[in-house]
Design an enzyme around this catalytic site. Structure first.
Site, PDB file in Angstrom:
ATOM      1  N   PHE A  94      24.064  24.398   6.946  1.00 45.03           N
ATOM      2  CA  PHE A  94      22.992  25.843   7.503  1.00 45.03           C
ATOM      3  C   PHE A  94      22.069  25.996   6.155  1.00 45.03           C
ATOM      4  O   PHE A  94      21.221  26.966   6.293  1.00 45.03           O
ATOM      5  CB  PHE A  94      24.021  26.581   7.605  1.00 45.03           C
ATOM      6  CG  PHE A  94      25.139  26.142   8.235  1.00 45.03           C
ATOM      7  CD1 PHE A  94      24.639  26.486   9.860  1.00 45.03           C
ATOM      8  CD2 PHE A  94      26.593  26.827   8.343  1.00 45.03           C
ATOM      9  CE1 PHE A  94      26.010  26.511  10.913  1.00 45.03           C
ATOM     10  CE2 PHE A  94      27.699  26.373   8.686  1.00 45.03           C
ATOM     11  CZ  PHE A  94      27.526  26.248  10.188  1.00 45.03           C
ATOM     12  N   LEU A 138      12.298  37.309  13.223  1.00 46.17           N
ATOM     13  CA  LEU A 138      11.646  38.373  14.509  1.00 46.17           C
ATOM     14  C   LEU A 138       9.962  38.289  13.666  1.00 46.17           C
ATOM     15  O   LEU A 138       9.809  39.324  14.333  1.00 46.17           O
ATOM     16  CB  LEU A 138      12.239  39.885  14.270  1.00 46.17           C
ATOM     17  CG  LEU A 138      14.052  39.492  15.645  1.00 46.17           C
ATOM     18  CD1 LEU A 138      13.636  40.512  15.627  1.00 46.17           C
ATOM     19  CD2 LEU A 138      13.531  39.188  16.820  1.00 46.17           C
ATOM     20  N   ALA A 189       7.271  36.937  14.825  1.00 44.99           N
ATOM     21  CA  ALA A 189       6.052  35.721  15.744  1.00 44.99           C
ATOM     22  C   ALA A 189       5.108  35.302  14.669  1.00 44.99           C
ATOM     23  O   ALA A 189       4.502  35.444  13.399  1.00 44.99           O
ATOM     24  CB  ALA A 189       5.781  36.923  16.525  1.00 44.99           C
ATOM     25  N   CYS A 249      14.116  20.570  11.797  1.00 43.70           N
ATOM     26  CA  CYS A 249      15.535  21.278  12.154  1.00 43.70           C
ATOM     27  C   CYS A 249      15.290  21.332  13.787  1.00 43.70           C
ATOM     28  O   CYS A 249      16.028  20.744  14.549  1.00 43.70           O
ATOM     29  CB  CYS A 249      16.488  21.839  11.469  1.00 43.70           C
ATOM     30  SG  CYS A 249      17.231  20.748   9.618  1.00 43.70           S
ATOM     31  N   LYS A 262      14.255  19.076  16.914  1.00 41.98           N
ATOM     32  CA  LYS A 262      14.794  18.146  17.230  1.00 41.98           C
ATOM     33  C   LYS A 262      17.013  18.481  17.682  1.00 41.98           C
ATOM     34  O   LYS A 262      17.320  18.033  18.412  1.00 41.98           O
ATOM     35  CB  LYS A 262      15.389  17.455  15.387  1.00 41.98           C
ATOM     36  CG  LYS A 262      16.460  16.294  15.326  1.00 41.98           C
ATOM     37  CD  LYS A 262      16.906  15.678  14.293  1.00 41.98           C
ATOM     38  CE  LYS A 262      17.176  16.567  13.239  1.00 41.98           C
ATOM     39  NZ  LYS A 262      18.668  15.560  13.106  1.00 41.98           N
ATOM     40  N   LYS A 314       6.241  25.177   7.155  1.00 38.05           N
ATOM     41  CA  LYS A 314       7.207  26.895   6.038  1.00 38.05           C
ATOM     42  C   LYS A 314       6.807  26.824   4.526  1.00 38.05           C
ATOM     43  O   LYS A 314       6.557  25.930   4.074  1.00 38.05           O
ATOM     44  CB  LYS A 314       8.578  27.560   6.402  1.00 38.05           C
ATOM     45  CG  LYS A 314       9.482  26.221   5.574  1.00 38.05           C
ATOM     46  CD  LYS A 314      11.182  26.361   6.031  1.00 38.05           C
ATOM     47  CE  LYS A 314      11.445  27.726   5.046  1.00 38.05           C
ATOM     48  NZ  LYS A 314      12.652  28.044   5.113  1.00 38.05           N
TER      49      LYS A 314
HETATM   50  C1  UDX Z   1      16.918  25.880   9.663  1.00 41.49           C
HETATM   51  C2  UDX Z   1      18.062  26.824   9.744  1.00 41.49           C
HETATM   52  O1  UDX Z   1      17.724  28.222   9.782  1.00 41.49           O
HETATM   53  C3  UDX Z   1      19.244  26.754   8.833  1.00 41.49           C
HETATM   54  O2  UDX Z   1      20.353  27.563   9.312  1.00 41.49           O
HETATM   55  C4  UDX Z   1      19.344  25.329   9.048  1.00 41.49           C
HETATM   56  O3  UDX Z   1      20.407  24.613   8.234  1.00 41.49           O
HETATM   57  C5  UDX Z   1      18.480  23.818   9.164  1.00 41.49           C
HETATM   58  O4  UDX Z   1      17.377  24.450  10.156  1.00 41.49           O
HETATM   59  P1  UDX Z   1      14.792  25.129   8.238  1.00 41.49           P
HETATM   60  O5  UDX Z   1      13.886  24.317   9.172  1.00 41.49           O
HETATM   61  O6  UDX Z   1      14.619  24.609   6.575  1.00 41.49           O
HETATM   62  O7  UDX Z   1      15.955  25.494   8.246  1.00 41.49           O
HETATM   63  O8  UDX Z   1      13.513  26.736   8.082  1.00 41.49           O
HETATM   64  P2  UDX Z   1      13.989  28.036   8.205  1.00 41.49           P
HETATM   65  O9  UDX Z   1      13.521  28.976   7.732  1.00 41.49           O
HETATM   66  O10 UDX Z   1      14.413  27.837   9.698  1.00 41.49           O
HETATM   67  O11 UDX Z   1      12.227  27.974   9.401  1.00 41.49           O
HETATM   68  C6  UDX Z   1      11.942  26.973  10.745  1.00 41.49           C
HETATM   69  C7  UDX Z   1      10.588  27.169  11.416  1.00 41.49           C
HETATM   70  O12 UDX Z   1      10.983  28.556  11.555  1.00 41.49           O
HETATM   71  C8  UDX Z   1       9.712  27.658  10.438  1.00 41.49           C
HETATM   72  O13 UDX Z   1       8.842  26.460  11.066  1.00 41.49           O
HETATM   73  C9  UDX Z   1       9.354  28.350  10.856  1.00 41.49           C
HETATM   74  O14 UDX Z   1       8.151  29.464  10.424  1.00 41.49           O
HETATM   75  C10 UDX Z   1       9.715  28.991  11.887  1.00 41.49           C
HETATM   76  N1  UDX Z   1      10.051  30.608  11.731  1.00 41.49           N
HETATM   77  C11 UDX Z   1      11.313  31.120  10.849  1.00 41.49           C
HETATM   78  C12 UDX Z   1       9.510  31.704  12.300  1.00 41.49           C
HETATM   79  O15 UDX Z   1       8.746  31.173  12.883  1.00 41.49           O
HETATM   80  N2  UDX Z   1       9.708  33.005  12.505  1.00 41.49           N
HETATM   81  C13 UDX Z   1      11.301  33.358  12.055  1.00 41.49           C
HETATM   82  O16 UDX Z   1      11.238  34.905  12.629  1.00 41.49           O
HETATM   83  C14 UDX Z   1      11.893  32.802  11.109  1.00 41.49           C
END
Ligand code: UDX
Length: 437
Positions: free
Chosen positions: A152, A250, A252, A260, A263, A320
């Site tokens: 995770f 949460l 935006a 991840c 996909k 990110k």
């Molecule tokens: C995710 C899961 O969080 C992790 O548990 C899993 O093992 C793999 O996929 P990751 O893709 O590394 O991890 O990053 P994450 O921090 O979850 O962000 C994913 C995407 O969501 C990013 O593009 C981020 O910018 C976006 N995001 C995240 C938002 O737009 N808003 C949020 O509040 C949180």
């Protein structure tokens, strides 16, 4: 414990390094000789905060080594983790050929009991296939157990996530395998949930889909905020204070990206359809996510009227902050779309520049060597990733360098009132735009 990990990508490498750091003997295996050479030379092929230090510490302590040979890994470990890519196919389903190949190769060199653990994200019922495959190619008739142990970790804080996980999920049938897995995770002092293999596999897809749903939910609310004059940040605070909902995930923005979520959501939709129980809610999650980028681009077009020949700076290319990963990054799509419309786009990212230079989608963009160089003479600045470096920038200097002080903030880094006082036209997500006071 003696552990081998097949696949030294993000998940395999971080897992291997952290397992070694808590005292296990770890062999990381990869079929890419260049990657193994790089690692053996003491270099780390990915950027992940803290990872290099952990790897160096454990290589020096002789608890961590790298090899190109699966046989070496399997022979010298009790537990073999599989952490190879499971990419998306054009129809949304998962390409399991790497898993299948590794299962066959493990089977070919299996001479005595091993626990084979799948850590890659896979569709439910893959464990059954892995077991069948190993059985079929098990030349020496060695005993083995198959376990599902989804990972995770998040990129950008992978080491911390692995060292202090919320939970460990172990999907297994055999008591012996469960005992061995518990020993692997004992030093992490995290709650352990033991399930059957199918449930463990489903937990990963269901968890990621739920998180994506949370993001799409707040993004849909952000559209309503924009239409009604409400402030999405306040709305997120208000609903997030309910402990049943929680404020995390949460935020935006311009939509989720990365290797991840896009996909895994596509895969979960395909799996549900194959099982005859279509998960249509997730299609709406995808639609909202795609729409978020389209709405953002629309606001840029509306404010700048035409993009052709406009000088636009883009801060942030990674999907990110705190990673160099550009895979399925909405930022890249934004740049590519604006370039196609004839804008002169200059991009800057704190860690993503090396990989950005190799990307075809960015071929039409210019590359700046700093955030401030990027905004030199710009008619607009687009913020696509919430790097701390951008949040801490001296906005007075930014304004001075820009030809027209217009900012489109896709990550809500700044306070609109402050931006108006500083003299910016400021557009953000789910909040009213402001003009200079
Ligand atoms: C995710 C899961 O969080 C992790 O548990 C899993 O093992 C793999 O996929 P990751 O893709 O590394 O991890 O990053 P994450 O921090 O979850 O962000 C994913 C995407 O969501 C990013 O593009 C981020 O910018 C976006 N995001 C995240 C938002 O737009 N808003 C949020 O509040 C949180």
């Amino acid at each position: 414990m003696d552990i081998s990990i097949i696949g030294s990508g993000y998940v395999g490498l971080v897992t291997g390094a952290c397992f070694a750091d808590v005292g296990h003997n770890v062999i990381c295996v990869d079929n890419d000789p260049r990657r193994i050479e790089t690692l053996q030379a003491g270099k780390v092929p990915i950027y992940e905060p803290g990872l290099e230090e952990v790897i160096h510490r454990n290589v020096s302590a002789q608890r961590l080594r790298f090899t190109g040979s699966i046989q070496d890994g399997v022979e010298n470990s009790q537990i073999v983790f599989i952490a190879v890519p499971t990419p998306q196919q054009p129809d949304g389903s998962v390409d399991l050929s790497f898993i299948e190949k590794v299962a066959r190769e493990i089977a070919g060199v299996l001479t005595s009991y091993r626990v084979i653990v799948d850590k890659s994200t896979v569709p439910v019922k893959t464990g059954e296939k892995v077991r069948e495959s190993i059985k079929r190619y098990n030349r020496h008739g060695a005993e083995f157990d198959v376990v599902s142990n989804p990972e995770f970790l998040r990129e950008g804080c992978a080491v911390a996530d692995l060292m202090r996980p919320d939970r460990i999920v172990i999907g297994a049938q055999s008591e012996h395998a469960i005992d061995l897995m518990k020993k692997v995770y004992e030093p992490f002092m995290a709650p352990i949930l033991v399930t059957d293999i199918n449930s463990a596999e489903l937990i990963k897809h269901a968890a990621n889909s739920f998180l994506a749903l949370k993001i799409s939910y707040i993004n849909a609310v952000s559209a309503i905020c924009e239409a009604s004059g409400a402030d999405v940040e306040k709305v997120a605070d208000g609903i997030g204070m309910d402990r049943r909902i929680g404020r995390t995930f949460l935020n935006a923005g311009i939509g989720y990206g990365g290797s991840c979520f896009p996909k895994d959501i596509a895969a979960f939709i395909t799996i549900s359809e194959q099982l005859g129980v279509p998960f249509n809610l997730l299609k709406e999650v995808q639609r909202i996510n795609a729409d978020q980028k389209i709405r953002f681009l629309k606001s840029i077009r509306e404010a700048l009227w035409v993009l052709r020949d406009k000088k636009i700076a883009v801060w942030g290319l990674t999907f990110k902050p705190d990673t160099d990963d550009l895979r399925s990054s909405v930022a890249i799509e934004l740049v590519s779309d604006m370039v196609k419309e004839g804008a002169h786009v200059t991009v800057y990212d704190p860690k993503g520049m090396a990989k950005a230079h190799e990307m075809e989608a960015l071929a039409g963009a210019k590359f700046a060597s700093s955030a401030l160089e990027g905004v030199e003479g710009a008619e607009a600045l687009v913020i696509a990733t919430e790097w701390a470096e951008f949040a801490n920038v001296d906005l007075a200097i930014v304004k001075e360098k820009m030809t027209t002080p217009i900012i489109f903030d896709g990550r809500n880094l700044f306070n609109p009132e402050t931006m108006a006082k500083l003299g910016f036209h400021y557009y953000s997500i789910g909040r009213a735009s402001v003009t200079p006071h």
